[in-house]
Structure formats: structure tokens, C-alpha cells
Design a protein around this motif. Structure first.
Motif, PDB file in Angstrom:
ATOM      1  N   VAL A 151      11.023   5.976  45.846  1.00  0.00           N
ATOM      2  CA  VAL A 151      11.918   5.895  44.912  1.00  0.00           C
ATOM      3  C   VAL A 151      12.802   4.873  45.023  1.00  0.00           C
ATOM      4  CG1 VAL A 151      13.500   7.073  43.558  1.00  0.00           C
ATOM      5  CG2 VAL A 151      11.533   8.141  44.038  1.00  0.00           C
ATOM      6  N   VAL A 152      12.804   3.977  44.251  1.00  0.00           N
ATOM      7  CA  VAL A 152      14.019   2.618  44.304  1.00  0.00           C
ATOM      8  C   VAL A 152      15.015   3.108  43.363  1.00  0.00           C
ATOM      9  CG1 VAL A 152      14.408   0.324  43.853  1.00  0.00           C
ATOM     10  CG2 VAL A 152      12.357   0.986  44.894  1.00  0.00           C
ATOM     11  N   SER A 153      16.200   3.112  43.710  1.00  0.00           N
ATOM     12  CA  SER A 153      17.426   3.513  42.863  1.00  0.00           C
ATOM     13  C   SER A 153      18.390   2.618  43.073  1.00  0.00           C
ATOM     14  CB  SER A 153      17.942   4.960  43.040  1.00  0.00           C
ATOM     15  OG  SER A 153      18.213   5.172  44.381  1.00  0.00           O
ATOM     16  N   ILE A 154      19.226   2.327  42.267  1.00  0.00           N
ATOM     17  CA  ILE A 154      20.494   1.496  42.025  1.00  0.00           C
ATOM     18  C   ILE A 154      21.462   1.834  41.029  1.00  0.00           C
ATOM     19  CG2 ILE A 154      19.540  -0.183  40.443  1.00  0.00           C
ATOM     20  CD1 ILE A 154      20.692  -2.551  41.966  1.00  0.00           C
ATOM     21  N   VAL A 155      22.810   1.730  41.537  1.00  0.00           N
ATOM     22  CA  VAL A 155      23.935   2.211  40.352  1.00  0.00           C
ATOM     23  C   VAL A 155      24.598   0.911  40.158  1.00  0.00           C
ATOM     24  CG1 VAL A 155      25.997   3.480  40.371  1.00  0.00           C
ATOM     25  CG2 VAL A 155      24.133   4.394  41.752  1.00  0.00           C
ATOM     26  N   THR A 164      22.671   4.881  36.256  1.00  0.00           N
ATOM     27  CA  THR A 164      21.678   4.580  37.391  1.00  0.00           C
ATOM     28  C   THR A 164      20.309   4.115  36.850  1.00  0.00           C
ATOM     29  OG1 THR A 164      22.890   6.523  38.709  1.00  0.00           O
ATOM     30  CG2 THR A 164      20.692   6.217  39.153  1.00  0.00           C
ATOM     31  N   PHE A 165      19.828   3.515  37.809  1.00  0.00           N
ATOM     32  CA  PHE A 165      18.434   3.221  37.776  1.00  0.00           C
ATOM     33  C   PHE A 165      17.482   3.613  38.617  1.00  0.00           C
ATOM     34  CE2 PHE A 165      14.677   0.287  38.476  1.00  0.00           C
ATOM     35  CZ  PHE A 165      14.107   0.117  37.361  1.00  0.00           C
ATOM     36  N   ARG A 166      16.314   4.159  38.267  1.00  0.00           N
ATOM     37  CA  ARG A 166      15.537   4.751  39.121  1.00  0.00           C
ATOM     38  C   ARG A 166      13.898   4.662  38.713  1.00  0.00           C
ATOM     39  NH1 ARG A 166      18.996   9.143  39.790  1.00  0.00           N
ATOM     40  NH2 ARG A 166      19.627   9.536  41.870  1.00  0.00           N
TER      41      ARG A 166
END
Length: 173
Positions: A151-155, A164-166
Motif C-alpha cells: 500500500v502506498v499512502s501519502i498525507v 490521505t491518499f492510499r
């Protein structure tokens, strides 16, 4: 290519499509020739031995006769879609498939302040892309390294609060 639109469509190909990647390379060779980068009789390497032995024009004409490339039929179809040409906020929460060795850009709204993305495993590596001028988005390259899922995630910081993007990536060889 019969129109500028068809040429643009070919040059900006959908990732992980071998036929379109082949067409892109072939069109690029013809455009380089038209721009004077190669002479018709200039010798080029066509078999990877690092020795130029085939005239450019003959090499490109031979390539045009090559049957279209395809994914081997023995590979089972993935139940998840292949990654699109690039990932955006529209892909939040989705699962997409990448091929080992492939790359897909992640482009997120430039009006937000995004932290650096993280991956929860070693299936992919993330590389930030820096532009000299504002492109209107922040971009990272996601390189598929090995068979696995992550899982790639970023805030991103915005008003009224963090966003938040996942995206889940299934990497297959």
C-alpha cells in the motif's frame, strides 16, 4: 500516423501495453529520422551486441514488419486492472496491478502540501520528480521491483484538514 492526434496518442501510451510501447518506439525512431538524427544508411545496432551493422532505414522497415508484441497467453489475467498511464486522487482506495520492472507516475493536486509517500513493503520504490517550474501537481515515480503487494499512502495538508491518499499495488512478474 495519419493525424497529429494519433501520433500524440501513440507517444503518450498506456503503461504496460507492449504493443503501444513498441509503436511508441517505432514512431520515435521515425521522428528522429525526420529531424535529422539519423541518415538512412547510418549503421545501427539491432541485436544488442553493441556493434552497428544494419542501416537505419532497413532496421526501421524490418521493425515495421515484426508482428505486434503481446503478453504470453500462459499468463493468467489479473482480477485487478493494470495501472493507468498515471495515478491521481481518482485512484484513491483502489487496487491496481503493475508488472515487475514497470513504472507508473503518481500525480497529486499541487494546491495541497503533500508529505513524501510511503510504501508498506518492498514491492515498489518511490522516486520524487522535481520540475523547474510549477506543473500544477506533485509527482512521484512508482517503480515495481518484485512480486508482492503493498500500500502506498501519502498525507496532504489542506483546509479544512489533512487528506490521505492510499492505493494498493499488486506487483507481478
Amino acid at each position: 500516423m495519419s493525424t497529429q492526434q494519433k501520433a500524440a496518442s501513440t507517444l503518450f501510451l498506456t503503461l504496460l501495453n507492449p504493443k503501444r510501447a513498441f509503436d511508441r518506439q517505432l514512431l520515435g525512431a521515425w521522428l528522429n529520422f525526420a529531424n535529422g538524427a539519423f541518415d538512412a544508411g547510418e549503421l545501427v545496432d539491432t541485436d544488442g551486441d553493441l556493434k552497428a551493422h544494419t542501416p537505419f532505414l532497413q532496421a526501421v522497415q524490418n521493425a515495421e514488419k515484426t508482428p505486434p508484441l503481446s503478453v504470453p497467453p500462459s499468463r493468467p489475467a489479473s482480477p485487478f486492472p493494470s495501472a493507468p498511464g498515471f495515478l491521481t486522487e481518482d485512484n484513491d482506495g483502489r487496487t491496481v496491478t503493475l508488472t515487475v520492472g514497470g513504472m507508473v507516475p503518481l500525480r497529486l493536486d499541487g494546491r495541497l502540501r503533500w508529505a513524501n509517500p510511503t510504501a508498506d513493503g518492498s514491492a515498489v520504490t518511490l522516486v520524487a520528480v522535481a520540475y523547474k517550474s510549477d506543473a500544477g501537481f506533485r509527482e512521484w515515480e512508482i517503480h515495481a521491483e518484485r512480486d508482492d503487494e503493498c500500500v502506498v499512502s501519502i498525507v496532504g495538508v489542506s483546509r479544512p484538514g489533512p487528506r490521505t491518499f492510499r492505493v494498493t499495488l499488486r506487483v507481478a512478474g
